[in-house]
Motif scaffolding. Sequence first.
Motif, PDB file in Angstrom:
ATOM      1  N   UNK A   1       0.841  -1.199   0.000  1.00 40.31           N
ATOM      2  CA  UNK A   1       0.000   0.000   0.000  1.00 40.31           C
ATOM      3  C   UNK A   1       0.876   1.250   0.000  1.00 40.31           C
ATOM      4  N   UNK A   2       0.442   2.307  -0.693  1.00 38.08           N
ATOM      5  CA  UNK A   2       1.235   3.537  -0.703  1.00 38.08           C
ATOM      6  C   UNK A   2       1.221   4.212   0.655  1.00 38.08           C
ATOM      7  N   UNK A   3       2.262   4.984   0.908  1.00 40.73           N
ATOM      8  CA  UNK A   3       2.317   5.744   2.157  1.00 40.73           C
ATOM      9  C   UNK A   3       1.124   6.700   2.206  1.00 40.73           C
ATOM     10  N   UNK A   4       0.403   6.763   3.327  1.00 39.52           N
ATOM     11  CA  UNK A   4      -0.854   7.515   3.374  1.00 39.52           C
ATOM     12  C   UNK A   4      -0.713   9.018   3.158  1.00 39.52           C
ATOM     13  N   UNK A   5       0.458   9.571   3.426  1.00 41.82           N
ATOM     14  CA  UNK A   5       0.634  11.013   3.254  1.00 41.82           C
ATOM     15  C   UNK A   5       1.481  11.344   2.029  1.00 41.82           C
ATOM     16  N   UNK A   6       1.688  10.358   1.189  1.00 38.66           N
ATOM     17  CA  UNK A   6       2.405  10.572  -0.060  1.00 38.66           C
ATOM     18  C   UNK A   6       1.409  11.032  -1.109  1.00 38.66           C
ATOM     19  N   UNK A   7       1.777  12.068  -1.835  1.00 40.29           N
ATOM     20  CA  UNK A   7       0.911  12.641  -2.867  1.00 40.29           C
ATOM     21  C   UNK A   7       1.673  12.558  -4.192  1.00 40.29           C
ATOM     22  N   UNK A   8       1.449  11.502  -4.961  1.00 39.23           N
ATOM     23  CA  UNK A   8       2.223  11.318  -6.172  1.00 39.23           C
ATOM     24  C   UNK A   8       3.571  10.702  -5.882  1.00 39.23           C
ATOM     25  N   UNK A   9       4.555  10.991  -6.740  1.00 39.29           N
ATOM     26  CA  UNK A   9       5.864  10.343  -6.646  1.00 39.29           C
ATOM     27  C   UNK A   9       6.806  10.979  -5.629  1.00 39.29           C
ATOM     28  N   UNK A  10       6.791  12.312  -5.510  1.00 38.30           N
ATOM     29  CA  UNK A  10       7.797  12.980  -4.681  1.00 38.30           C
ATOM     30  C   UNK A  10       7.225  13.973  -3.679  1.00 38.30           C
ATOM     31  N   UNK A 211      17.211  21.240 -12.031  1.00 42.89           N
ATOM     32  CA  UNK A 211      16.615  20.656 -10.824  1.00 42.89           C
ATOM     33  C   UNK A 211      15.400  21.460 -10.383  1.00 42.89           C
ATOM     34  N   UNK A 212      15.490  22.785 -10.488  1.00 46.06           N
ATOM     35  CA  UNK A 212      14.354  23.627 -10.115  1.00 46.06           C
ATOM     36  C   UNK A 212      13.145  23.321 -10.987  1.00 46.06           C
ATOM     37  N   UNK A 213      13.357  23.243 -12.298  1.00 48.53           N
ATOM     38  CA  UNK A 213      12.246  22.951 -13.207  1.00 48.53           C
ATOM     39  C   UNK A 213      11.692  21.552 -12.971  1.00 48.53           C
ATOM     40  N   UNK A 214      12.563  20.594 -12.708  1.00 51.20           N
ATOM     41  CA  UNK A 214      12.124  19.220 -12.467  1.00 51.20           C
ATOM     42  C   UNK A 214      11.237  19.148 -11.231  1.00 51.20           C
ATOM     43  N   UNK A 215      11.640  19.822 -10.147  1.00 53.13           N
ATOM     44  CA  UNK A 215      10.859  19.783  -8.905  1.00 53.13           C
ATOM     45  C   UNK A 215       9.541  20.523  -9.055  1.00 53.13           C
ATOM     46  N   UNK A 216       9.561  21.694  -9.707  1.00 59.26           N
ATOM     47  CA  UNK A 216       8.313  22.447  -9.890  1.00 59.26           C
ATOM     48  C   UNK A 216       7.318  21.658 -10.732  1.00 59.26           C
ATOM     49  N   UNK A 217       7.794  21.080 -11.830  1.00 53.84           N
ATOM     50  CA  UNK A 217       6.904  20.304 -12.690  1.00 53.84           C
ATOM     51  C   UNK A 217       6.384  19.064 -11.969  1.00 53.84           C
ATOM     52  N   UNK A 218       7.251  18.399 -11.231  1.00 53.49           N
ATOM     53  CA  UNK A 218       6.837  17.211 -10.491  1.00 53.49           C
ATOM     54  C   UNK A 218       5.784  17.565  -9.441  1.00 53.49           C
ATOM     55  N   UNK A 219       5.964  18.709  -8.758  1.00 58.65           N
ATOM     56  CA  UNK A 219       4.980  19.133  -7.762  1.00 58.65           C
ATOM     57  C   UNK A 219       3.612  19.333  -8.404  1.00 58.65           C
ATOM     58  N   UNK A 220       3.579  20.010  -9.553  1.00 60.20           N
ATOM     59  CA  UNK A 220       2.308  20.243 -10.227  1.00 60.20           C
ATOM     60  C   UNK A 220       1.675  18.935 -10.685  1.00 60.20           C
ATOM     61  N   UNK A 221       2.489  18.000 -11.163  1.00 57.41           N
ATOM     62  CA  UNK A 221       1.959  16.705 -11.578  1.00 57.41           C
ATOM     63  C   UNK A 221       1.460  15.904 -10.381  1.00 57.41           C
ATOM     64  N   UNK A 222       2.233  15.903  -9.300  1.00 64.48           N
ATOM     65  CA  UNK A 222       1.841  15.139  -8.116  1.00 64.48           C
ATOM     66  C   UNK A 222       0.533  15.643  -7.521  1.00 64.48           C
ATOM     67  N   UNK A 223       0.370  16.967  -7.493  1.00 67.57           N
ATOM     68  CA  UNK A 223      -0.815  17.557  -6.864  1.00 67.57           C
ATOM     69  C   UNK A 223      -1.955  17.773  -7.846  1.00 67.57           C
ATOM     70  N   UNK A 224      -1.674  17.568  -9.149  1.00 66.96           N
ATOM     71  CA  UNK A 224      -2.659  17.789 -10.211  1.00 66.96           C
ATOM     72  C   UNK A 224      -3.181  19.226 -10.174  1.00 66.96           C
TER      73      UNK A 224
END
Length: 337
Positions: A1-10, A211-224
């Motif tokens: 099961x996924x970690x309950x407070x994990x939102x997406x990959x990162x 790295x900045x662009x990767x994290x910002x894009x990942x955040x938007x994808x993770x949180x939709x």
Amino acid sequence: MPAPKKNGLQTVWFQNPPVIISTATIVGSKEGQGPLGHTFDKVVEDNYYGENTWEKAERRMLKEAMQNAIQRANLQPQNIDYLLAGDLLNQIISADFVARDLGIPFIGLYGACSTMYEGLALGAMLIDGGFAEYVLVGVSSHYSTAERQYRYPTEQGTQRPLYATWTVTGAAAAVLARQGNGPVITHATIGKAIDLGQGDPMNMGAAMAPAAADTMARHLMDTQRQPDYYDLFITGDLGTYGRELALKLMQQKGYDISTRFSDCGVLIYSPEQDAHAGGSGCACAGVVTCGYLMQEIKAGRLKRILGVATGALLSLCSYQQGETIPGIAHAVVIEGR
């Protein structure tokens, strides 16, 4: 099961968002003369700050910022469960010696210039996880200490290229609490070390922008979420050139944040101050966040920000061995209430 407070990959979300109940900042004279000078608590005109070395001056700034943050929270050092802190000097000696003096259980951090947001993210996890009531987060840097450790003796007066940044002299601290008054931390996105082959230690903006662009894009994808969810995307110390590169990389990923994207290193100095590409250092994101950004959020001019502190993960050893420079970026969502 996924970690309950994990939102997406990162990304993680906080069920009980920790509160930033107090902050404190102290900066050097150059920073005090910049556009944000009025937002800092104290400006030190003497870069030695009454000490006999720049390293001891940096340590004194960090200790004072931490003590002030504790005092503003109406707490004592013994009330703080954990101290999370770091700096740029060998084996984070500024944070180490301040931790010795304060006597607070200490977790030393090194994320280069991303350390403030690394600390905010981990501190929020400790509190939301039920492991702490209060966490103190702090960082420091100093132009003269970083310059002679990473580059050239300051007395040499070496000419810097225009894409180089200026290490911010200063220290910042924040007290996070399980409850209280102040802005809250609702999410954190832990970045990956990204290395696209940039090896020039003077051009850290280019090393960190991917790295900045990767994290910002990942955040938007993770949180939709879409970019317009935030009033401001603000990176740590990409500087003028790194900011433009990160903006282009975000556009390639399908996100246009051009109308709401700024950088602490761009904001802290004016063009007339000859800081070239802008500011950098652990204190760059630290003092701008704990000073200017906190004031804007508390005044209601900003409601939601995605702060993305960036770091260039290089050392004298890696540079001398011909290594390229990995970049890191950690993001924290700070919201007003």
